[in-house]
Write a protein that holds these residues in place. Structure first.
Motif, short mmCIF file in Angstrom:
data_model
loop_
_atom_site.label_atom_id
_atom_site.label_comp_id
_atom_site.label_asym_id
_atom_site.label_seq_id
_atom_site.Cartn_x
_atom_site.Cartn_y
_atom_site.Cartn_z
N GLU A 274 46.34 40.36 38.24
CA GLU A 274 46.23 39.47 39.40
C GLU A 274 46.54 40.22 40.69
O GLU A 274 45.90 40.00 41.74
CB GLU A 274 47.17 38.29 39.22
CG GLU A 274 46.72 37.33 38.12
CD GLU A 274 47.82 36.42 37.63
OE1 GLU A 274 48.96 36.52 38.18
OE2 GLU A 274 47.58 35.61 36.73
N THR A 275 47.54 41.12 40.65
CA THR A 275 47.87 41.93 41.82
C THR A 275 46.70 42.82 42.21
O THR A 275 46.34 42.95 43.40
CB THR A 275 49.12 42.79 41.55
OG1 THR A 275 50.22 41.94 41.19
CG2 THR A 275 49.49 43.61 42.78
N TYR A 276 46.08 43.43 41.20
CA TYR A 276 44.94 44.32 41.43
C TYR A 276 43.78 43.55 42.06
O TYR A 276 43.17 44.00 43.04
CB TYR A 276 44.52 44.93 40.11
CG TYR A 276 43.48 46.03 40.22
CD1 TYR A 276 43.82 47.30 40.65
CD2 TYR A 276 42.15 45.78 39.85
CE1 TYR A 276 42.87 48.31 40.74
CE2 TYR A 276 41.20 46.78 39.93
CZ TYR A 276 41.56 48.05 40.38
OH TYR A 276 40.63 49.05 40.45
N ARG A 277 43.49 42.36 41.54
CA ARG A 277 42.38 41.58 42.07
C ARG A 277 42.69 41.09 43.48
O ARG A 277 41.78 41.00 44.34
CB ARG A 277 42.06 40.40 41.15
CG ARG A 277 41.51 40.80 39.80
CD ARG A 277 41.01 39.62 38.99
NE ARG A 277 39.78 39.06 39.52
CZ ARG A 277 38.58 39.58 39.34
NH1 ARG A 277 38.45 40.71 38.64
NH2 ARG A 277 37.51 39.00 39.84
N ALA A 278 43.94 40.77 43.75
CA ALA A 278 44.30 40.35 45.10
C ALA A 278 44.06 41.48 46.11
O ALA A 278 43.57 41.24 47.22
CB ALA A 278 45.77 39.91 45.13
N LEU A 279 44.39 42.71 45.70
CA LEU A 279 44.15 43.86 46.57
C LEU A 279 42.66 44.08 46.79
O LEU A 279 42.21 44.40 47.89
CB LEU A 279 44.79 45.11 45.98
CG LEU A 279 46.32 45.12 45.90
CD1 LEU A 279 46.82 46.38 45.20
CD2 LEU A 279 46.93 45.02 47.29
N LEU A 280 41.87 43.92 45.72
CA LEU A 280 40.42 44.09 45.84
C LEU A 280 39.82 43.03 46.78
O LEU A 280 38.96 43.34 47.61
CB LEU A 280 39.76 43.99 44.46
CG LEU A 280 40.03 45.14 43.49
CD1 LEU A 280 39.52 44.79 42.09
CD2 LEU A 280 39.37 46.43 43.98
N ARG A 281 40.28 41.78 46.63
CA ARG A 281 39.76 40.72 47.50
C ARG A 281 40.13 40.97 48.96
O ARG A 281 39.34 40.72 49.87
CB ARG A 281 40.29 39.36 47.04
CG ARG A 281 39.55 38.78 45.85
CD ARG A 281 39.93 37.32 45.63
NE ARG A 281 41.30 37.20 45.18
CZ ARG A 281 41.67 37.17 43.90
NH1 ARG A 281 40.75 37.27 42.94
NH2 ARG A 281 42.94 37.05 43.57
N LEU A 285 36.18 44.20 48.27
CA LEU A 285 35.51 45.10 47.32
C LEU A 285 34.88 44.27 46.19
O LEU A 285 35.43 44.14 45.09
CB LEU A 285 36.49 46.12 46.76
CG LEU A 285 37.11 47.06 47.81
CD1 LEU A 285 38.14 47.98 47.19
CD2 LEU A 285 36.00 47.87 48.48
N ARG A 286 33.71 43.72 46.46
CA ARG A 286 33.02 42.86 45.49
C ARG A 286 32.72 43.58 44.20
O ARG A 286 32.96 43.07 43.10
CB ARG A 286 31.73 42.33 46.13
CG ARG A 286 30.81 41.57 45.19
CD ARG A 286 29.57 41.09 45.94
NE ARG A 286 28.56 40.55 45.05
CZ ARG A 286 27.67 41.29 44.40
NH1 ARG A 286 27.68 42.62 44.55
NH2 ARG A 286 26.77 40.72 43.62
N GLU A 287 32.18 44.79 44.28
CA GLU A 287 31.83 45.53 43.07
C GLU A 287 33.08 45.85 42.24
O GLU A 287 33.05 45.82 41.01
CB GLU A 287 31.09 46.83 43.43
CG GLU A 287 29.70 46.61 43.99
CD GLU A 287 28.81 45.82 43.04
OE1 GLU A 287 28.86 46.09 41.82
OE2 GLU A 287 28.11 44.91 43.51
#
Length: 419
Positions: A274-281, A285-287
């Motif tokens: 979840e932390t990783y996805r929050a940083l991507l959002r 960084l869609r890809e």
């Protein structure tokens, strides 16, 4: 060392209650419910043999329930394996006290009807404290000591009414279960009633264990699960997530790299994902979100957390309508799950994507049939359903789904409103 699933002691009771309904249906608890349900057939044996066998089965039931209470109180999220931490004395003591409660009710009904409700109220009030004492100390004399019971009740304050309510509800549900199974043949009613009762007992003891965990300092209960998790280095994951969040303010890419390696391990906790996805959002960084979605979906399906995997598929589909899990086994599993849960559009999309991506896979005909049924039925797209069936061509004469394909195709070709 295997990963230890831990429940935070501060978890709200409402959340524990919501999650608790699935607790008796996981791991060792499900195996225990099934085994004990079948073991209750021993009660059908003649006279003394049946009585003795029934007593042994009930003892095993209460012993495992006591294990679940202790396990939960020590912070474990999952049920204990059968016999790992069993206490025969606790099982016998709990059996004796619950037989006493039942016998008191029967005596009140037969000889002193006016005392029935006072007896019910008395046992409803004291049984949670008695159960907790016996589960941890297996000391019947201590469990019947009014001073000790008063101390246990005082340790909960007004919250003690929660396990009282749980026990009353348990009793009501047992009565309902017995009435519901009374109309069934006895050979069928025995295991059904026994499974329902065992499920309810384990659920009640699990919830009481959660309340004990919240007050573990008052009752002197050690946080065994937390200690094991720390010994296994699981607390390092929380530190890693916090470190990445702090680093992201200065160097977002470095924060992502910090987490990326750990996320390759399927045992990585949801917190890191979840932390990783929050940083991507945060970086748009869609890809990256789609690539990570593939990794996490595979991990969730491998861990039998298909409901979470399905939610992640939905999230990724909002980013890319053509998104499909990159493993055909996972895609087929999630398509079937989506259909069972009434998520018809997602299920149909997964089925169409599966047939397009893996037309020669052995599961393609099943996916095509499922998708076509959804498209032609609840989604009201018969033409699209026929196209999906047509992608499979003509199935071999000996294929088990050929007759289903032909019947559905003929139905879809009928004019709207035709019989």
């Amino acid at each position: 060392m295997p990963r230890v699933a831990v429940v935070d002691a501060d978890t709200p009771f409402r959340e524990r209650l919501r999650e608790g309904f699935g607790y008796p249906l996981r791991g060792g608890a499900l195996a225990t419910c099934a085994a004990l349900a079948l073991a209750h057939y021993v009660a059908l044996l003649p006279a003394f043999v049946g009585l003795l066998g029934g007593a042994l089965v009930w003892t095993a039931t209460w012993r495992y329930a006591a294990d679940c209470m202790r396990h939960t109180a020590h912070g474990y999220a999952e049920p204990p394996d059968v016999g790992v931490d069993g206490n025969d004395a606790a099982g016998w003591a709990l059996t004796a006290i619950h037989l006493l409660a039942a016998a008191s009710g029967v005596l009140a009904i037969v000889f002193f009807p006016a005392l029935l409700w006072p007896v019910i109220v008395l046992f409803a009030l004291i049984l949670p404290a008695v159960d907790m004492t016996l589960a941890f100390d297996a000391n019947l004399a201590l469990a019947l000591n009014p001073m000790h019971l008063a101390r246990v009740m005082a340790g909960f304050g007004g919250a003690y009414l929660v396990p009282v309510a749980i026990n009353l509800l348990l009793g009501a549900l047992v009565v309902l279960a017995s009435v519901a199974t009374a109309a069934l043949p006895r050979l069928l009613a025995v295991p059904l009633f026994a499974f329902a009762y065992t499920y309810l007992v384990i659920l009640a003891f699990h919830l009481m264990g959660g309340m004990l965990q919240q007050r573990r300092e008052h009752f002197g209960i050690e946080a065994q699960a937390e200690a094991l998790a720390n010994a296994a280095g699981q607390d390092a994951d929380s530190r890693l997530a916090a470190q990445a969040s702090e680093l992201a303010a200065e160097d977002p890419q470095a924060a992502l790299r910090l987490l990326a390696g750990r996320l390759q391990d399927r045992a990585a906790p949801p917190l890191l994902h979840e932390t990783y996805r929050a940083l991507l959002r945060r970086q748009g960084l869609r890809e990256g979100l789609l690539v990570h979605g593939q990794i996490w979906i595979a991990a969730l399906v491998a861990g039998n957390e298909t409901a979470k995997a399905l939610r992640l598929v939905q999230e990724c589909s909002e980013l890319d309508p053509a998104f499909l899990p990159d493993d055909p086994g996972n895609a087929a599993t999630l398509a079937e799950l989506a259909a069972r849960q009434g998520m018809n559009r997602m299920a149909a999309r997964l089925c169409r994507g599966f047939v397009k991506a893996w037309p020669r896979d052995a599961r393609s005909p099943q996916c095509a049939l499922l998708g076509a049924r959804l498209l032609g039925g609840p989604l009201g797209q018969p033409a699209e359903a026929l196209v999906l069936l047509g992608r499979m061509g003509t199935l071999p004469a000996d294929h088990p789904l050929r007759s289903d394909f032909e019947a559905l195709a003929a139905q879809l070709r009928q004019p709207a409103g035709a019989a």
